[in-house]
Design a protein around this motif. Structure first.
Motif, PDB file in Angstrom:
ATOM      1  N   ALA B  15      13.952  -4.325  -5.083  1.00 31.85           N
ATOM      2  CA  ALA B  15      13.358  -4.553  -6.395  1.00 31.85           C
ATOM      3  C   ALA B  15      13.581  -3.354  -7.284  1.00 31.85           C
ATOM      4  CB  ALA B  15      11.859  -4.797  -6.248  1.00 31.85           C
ATOM      5  N   HIS B  42      -4.466  -8.268 -10.232  1.00 34.79           N
ATOM      6  CA  HIS B  42      -5.772  -7.930  -9.671  1.00 34.79           C
ATOM      7  C   HIS B  42      -6.250  -6.568 -10.151  1.00 34.79           C
ATOM      8  CE1 HIS B  42      -8.351  -6.392  -6.199  1.00 34.79           C
ATOM      9  NE2 HIS B  42      -9.105  -7.196  -6.901  1.00 34.79           N
ATOM     10  N   GLN B  43      -5.573  -5.502  -9.732  1.00 35.73           N
ATOM     11  CA  GLN B  43      -5.959  -4.203 -10.251  1.00 35.73           C
ATOM     12  C   GLN B  43      -4.739  -3.421 -10.686  1.00 35.73           C
ATOM     13  OE1 GLN B  43      -8.869  -2.453  -7.539  1.00 35.73           O
ATOM     14  NE2 GLN B  43     -10.361  -3.982  -8.216  1.00 35.73           N
ATOM     15  N   ASP B  44      -4.522  -2.275 -10.120  1.00 35.17           N
ATOM     16  CA  ASP B  44      -3.528  -1.398 -10.692  1.00 35.17           C
ATOM     17  C   ASP B  44      -2.476  -1.018  -9.663  1.00 35.17           C
ATOM     18  OD1 ASP B  44      -2.220   0.301 -12.354  1.00 35.17           O
ATOM     19  OD2 ASP B  44      -3.608   1.967 -12.055  1.00 35.17           O
ATOM     20  N   SER B  48       6.754  -4.043  -7.839  1.00 32.68           N
ATOM     21  CA  SER B  48       8.112  -3.728  -7.389  1.00 32.68           C
ATOM     22  C   SER B  48       8.071  -2.872  -6.111  1.00 32.68           C
ATOM     23  CB  SER B  48       8.883  -2.993  -8.486  1.00 32.68           C
ATOM     24  OG  SER B  48       8.215  -1.794  -8.810  1.00 32.68           O
ATOM     25  N   GLU B  49       6.885  -2.311  -5.810  1.00 29.88           N
ATOM     26  CA  GLU B  49       6.749  -1.526  -4.570  1.00 29.88           C
ATOM     27  C   GLU B  49       6.213  -2.395  -3.438  1.00 29.88           C
ATOM     28  OE1 GLU B  49       5.014   2.462  -6.184  1.00 29.88           O
ATOM     29  OE2 GLU B  49       7.109   2.331  -5.600  1.00 29.88           O
ATOM     30  N   GLY B  50       6.043  -3.665  -3.711  1.00 30.81           N
ATOM     31  CA  GLY B  50       5.441  -4.574  -2.733  1.00 30.81           C
ATOM     32  C   GLY B  50       6.432  -5.056  -1.693  1.00 30.81           C
ATOM     33  N   TRP B  51       5.912  -5.871  -0.808  1.00 38.16           N
ATOM     34  CA  TRP B  51       6.705  -6.370   0.308  1.00 38.16           C
ATOM     35  C   TRP B  51       7.227  -7.758  -0.022  1.00 38.16           C
ATOM     36  CZ3 TRP B  51       8.536  -3.892   4.350  1.00 38.16           C
ATOM     37  CH2 TRP B  51       9.071  -4.639   5.403  1.00 38.16           C
ATOM     38  N   GLU B  58       4.247  -9.365  -1.812  1.00 37.88           N
ATOM     39  CA  GLU B  58       2.879  -8.991  -1.456  1.00 37.88           C
ATOM     40  C   GLU B  58       2.542  -7.668  -2.133  1.00 37.88           C
ATOM     41  OE1 GLU B  58       1.476  -9.230   2.860  1.00 37.88           O
ATOM     42  OE2 GLU B  58       1.183  -7.120   2.357  1.00 37.88           O
ATOM     43  N   PRO B  60       1.257  -4.101  -2.907  1.00 41.87           N
ATOM     44  CA  PRO B  60       1.113  -2.974  -1.970  1.00 41.87           C
ATOM     45  C   PRO B  60      -0.310  -2.433  -1.862  1.00 41.87           C
ATOM     46  CG  PRO B  60       2.119  -2.222  -3.999  1.00 41.87           C
ATOM     47  CD  PRO B  60       2.007  -3.721  -4.113  1.00 41.87           C
ATOM     48  N   LEU B  61      -1.222  -2.875  -2.743  1.00 45.25           N
ATOM     49  CA  LEU B  61      -2.567  -2.294  -2.689  1.00 45.25           C
ATOM     50  C   LEU B  61      -3.552  -3.156  -1.896  1.00 45.25           C
ATOM     51  CD1 LEU B  61      -4.214   0.135  -3.407  1.00 45.25           C
ATOM     52  CD2 LEU B  61      -4.676  -0.838  -5.646  1.00 45.25           C
ATOM     53  N   HIS B  62      -3.724  -4.416  -2.285  1.00 41.34           N
ATOM     54  CA  HIS B  62      -4.693  -5.260  -1.565  1.00 41.34           C
ATOM     55  C   HIS B  62      -4.063  -6.538  -1.020  1.00 41.34           C
ATOM     56  CE1 HIS B  62      -7.213  -3.308  -4.867  1.00 41.34           C
ATOM     57  NE2 HIS B  62      -7.469  -2.630  -3.772  1.00 41.34           N
ATOM     58  N   ALA B  63      -2.728  -6.554  -0.962  1.00 45.09           N
ATOM     59  CA  ALA B  63      -2.024  -7.632  -0.260  1.00 45.09           C
ATOM     60  C   ALA B  63      -2.149  -9.025  -0.863  1.00 45.09           C
ATOM     61  CB  ALA B  63      -2.437  -7.661   1.208  1.00 45.09           C
ATOM     62  N   PRO B  77      -7.006 -11.160  -3.161  1.00 42.76           N
ATOM     63  CA  PRO B  77      -8.010 -11.002  -4.210  1.00 42.76           C
ATOM     64  C   PRO B  77      -7.498 -11.312  -5.619  1.00 42.76           C
ATOM     65  CG  PRO B  77      -7.139  -8.865  -3.622  1.00 42.76           C
ATOM     66  CD  PRO B  77      -6.465  -9.857  -2.725  1.00 42.76           C
TER      67      PRO B  77
END
Ligand code: FAD
Ligand code: FES
Lengths: 394, 105
Positions: B15, B42-44, B48-51, B58, B60-63, B77
């Motif tokens: 990404a 959701h939040q902050d 692009s750093e997600g899975w 997904e 990277p913070l709360h999936a 969430p």
């Protein structure tokens, strides 16, 4: 099972209600919550909410449509005072009695106060929305500066927020290295360096001897903190971040075993199959003995397992914690997964602590047991997955 | 229309983040290129750093997981979708047409 009472209306309680409906429970659900507020999210309280960049509405964990869909009865602003599992009864502080076939205990915890600081204006702990509102008001009026007692996660986040607000901050920590118990001394020191990077005065190995104050009776107000070595740190706001205690007192006399949390089996089921415990209050049987987690993802994920077992009437599924949590300090995101505390070897596998961007892997007897990342979510995600895949189910 | 990079420079499973007032994340999911808002609804966190798993990313913070095709979250969430943006490929270069600018034109 035709009726279920959920005690505690925060993250774990709400998730339990959601899971009950998702898993097909169509009976009566009663939720009892001591706070007057609908379920809200705590992590922003020490971060964006305290700086004012996140509003009260943004904290809501469920909007009106979500809660309507759950078709539960909410008793908010009422405490559960006692539980009688045999009579299936929960007695509330307003005198009502709720009778239910199943009980979900989700009463979380409360901040540990500093002994001797009770009733002293200017001294705060931070656990609830009301705490955050009160702290914010005092920070806005602060002229002498802030002392944060305890450099754990919440203390560190509050210190960071106070720096963002432009306030002078001293952080007092009893141990020689903050966070060393969880992250080990080296990584604890790298994280603690964030304080000094951003102009907070960090005093480690420093015990608090007393608080100084002015005025008397209800007008008594904090003026500073005296350390064991006699140093006086002036402050008009003192934030105490020395951990929490699980809310279990209301279970006295219930027959439920309680010891630093509600004791339960590997599936969050208590000594009574009709009573389960979830979130910060649950001390369940983990791979290395009884364990309680105090983080968001645990409170979010545990209810799925607990509810499955509650509806089944027996433990058909065990809970495996990912150990995941995060913390935001000084514009830096820290993420932890697994169980770094048990490691005997720590290796930085990507980036460098000096650049404040890295990932470290924790190993025990050669096997990966934990991951810590600073400002490196992508690599963290990769290692966290490897960790999960490699983990031997307990 | 924003040029992003050559298709060849964005391998499968990778990404890139286009910075800006509203940052956009561009993904290569199994050879298909998708663009969505980079900031999780959701939040902050930066998506692009997600899975990346199939055409879902997904957070990277709360999936929370988002469908790259629609921007819809698959569950808690996150509750709100993220915006999707149109992607075109011209001469081997990925271009993104940000949704809000499109509306203004
Ligand atoms: C300021 C702050 C910042 C945090 N930041 C992070 C973070 O960055 N990352 C992270 O992973 N975790 C973080 N956490 C931890 C996370 O918020 C908790 O793990 C989570 O809130 C636990 O949810 P819970 O529902 O188990 O308990 P709680 O949120 O404590 O909720 C328990 C609820 O039960 C109610 N209650 C208690 N006793 C009774 C009774 N007898 N009758 C009725 N109701 C009762 C309480 O009033 C409360 O509303 C943070 C916590 C705080 C306080
Ligand atoms: S910020 Fe993405 S799920 Fe919370």
């Amino acid at each position: 099972m035709r009726s279920i009472a959920v005690v505690g209306a925060s993250l774990a309680g709400l998730r339990a209600v959601e899971e009950l409906r998702t898993q097909g429970f169509d009976g009566r659900i009663t939720v009892i919550g001591e706070e007057p507020h609908r379920p809200y999210d705590r992590p922003p309280l020490s971060k964006a909410y305290l700086t004012g960049t996140c509003a009260t509405e943004d904290l809501r964990l469920a909007d009106a449509a979500d809660t309507d869909e759950l078709a539960a009865e909410w008793h908010l602003g009422v405490r559960a005072d006692s539980l009688d599992p045999a009579a299936r009864s929960v007695r509330l502080s307003d005198g009502t009695e709720v009778v239910a076939d199943g009980i979900v205990i989700a009463t979380g915890g409360r901040a540990r106060p500093l002994p001797g600081a009770e009733g002293l204006a200017g001294v705060h702990t931070l656990r609830t929305l009301d705490d955050a509102v009160a702290l914010r008001a005092d920070l806005d009026a602060s002229t002498a500066g802030v002392v944060v007692i305890g450099a754990g996660w919440i203390g560190a986040e509050v210190a960071s927020t106070c720096r963002t607000l432009g306030l002078p901050v001293t952080v007092v920590e009893a141990s020689t290295t903050p966070l060393a118990r969880v992250l080990g001394a080296t990584m604890g020191a790298h994280c603690a360096a964030l304080h000094t990077d951003h102009g907070a005065d960090l005093r480690t190995g420093a015990g608090v001897a007393s608080l100084t104050s002015t005025g008397f009776g209800p007008w008594k107000r904090v003026t500073g903190v005296v350390l064991d070595d006699g140093t006086h740190l002036p402050a008009d706001v003192v934030v105490v971040g020395i951990g929490m205690r699980p809310n279990t007192e209301w279970l006295a006399g219930s027959g439920l075993p309680v010891d630093n949390g509600v004791l339960c089996d590997a599936g969050c089921v208590t000594a009574f199959p009709s009573v389960v415990a979830v979130g910060d209050v649950a001390r369940y049987h983990g791979p290395d003995g009884p364990v309680r987690h105090e983080h968001w993802s645990n409170a979010s994920e545990q209810p799925a397992v607990a509810v499955r077992n509650l509806l089944a009437g027996t433990t058909i599924q065990e809970y495996h914690s990912s150990g995941y949590f995060w913390s935001d300090q000084y514009g830096t995101r820290l993420q932890v997964a697994g169980h770094p505390a048990g490691a005997d070897e720590v290796t930085v596998v990507d980036g460098s602590p000096h650049d404040r961007r890295f990932v470290a892997e924790y190993r025990r007897a050669g096997t990966a047991v934990g991951v810590l990342a600073m400002n490196n979510p992508k690599q963290f995600g990769r290692l966290r997955r490897q960790l999960r895949a490699g983990a031997v189910p307990a | 229309m924003i040029p992003v990079c050559a298709v060849a420079d964005l391998p499968d499973g990778e990404a890139v983040r286009i910075p800006g007032e509203v940052p956009i994340a561009v993904f290569n999911a199994g050879g298909e290129i998708y663009a969505i808002d980079d900031t999780c609804s959701h939040q902050d966190a930066s998506l692009s750093e997600g899975w990346l798993e199939g055409c879902f990313v997904e957070c990277p913070l709360h999936a929370a997981s988002f469908d790259l095709r629609t921007g819809m979250p698959t569950g808690a969430p996150a509750k709100k979708p993220v915006r999707t943006h149109e992607v075109t490929i011209q001469d081997g270069v990925i271009h993104v047409v940000p949704q809000n600018q499109e509306a203004v034109v």
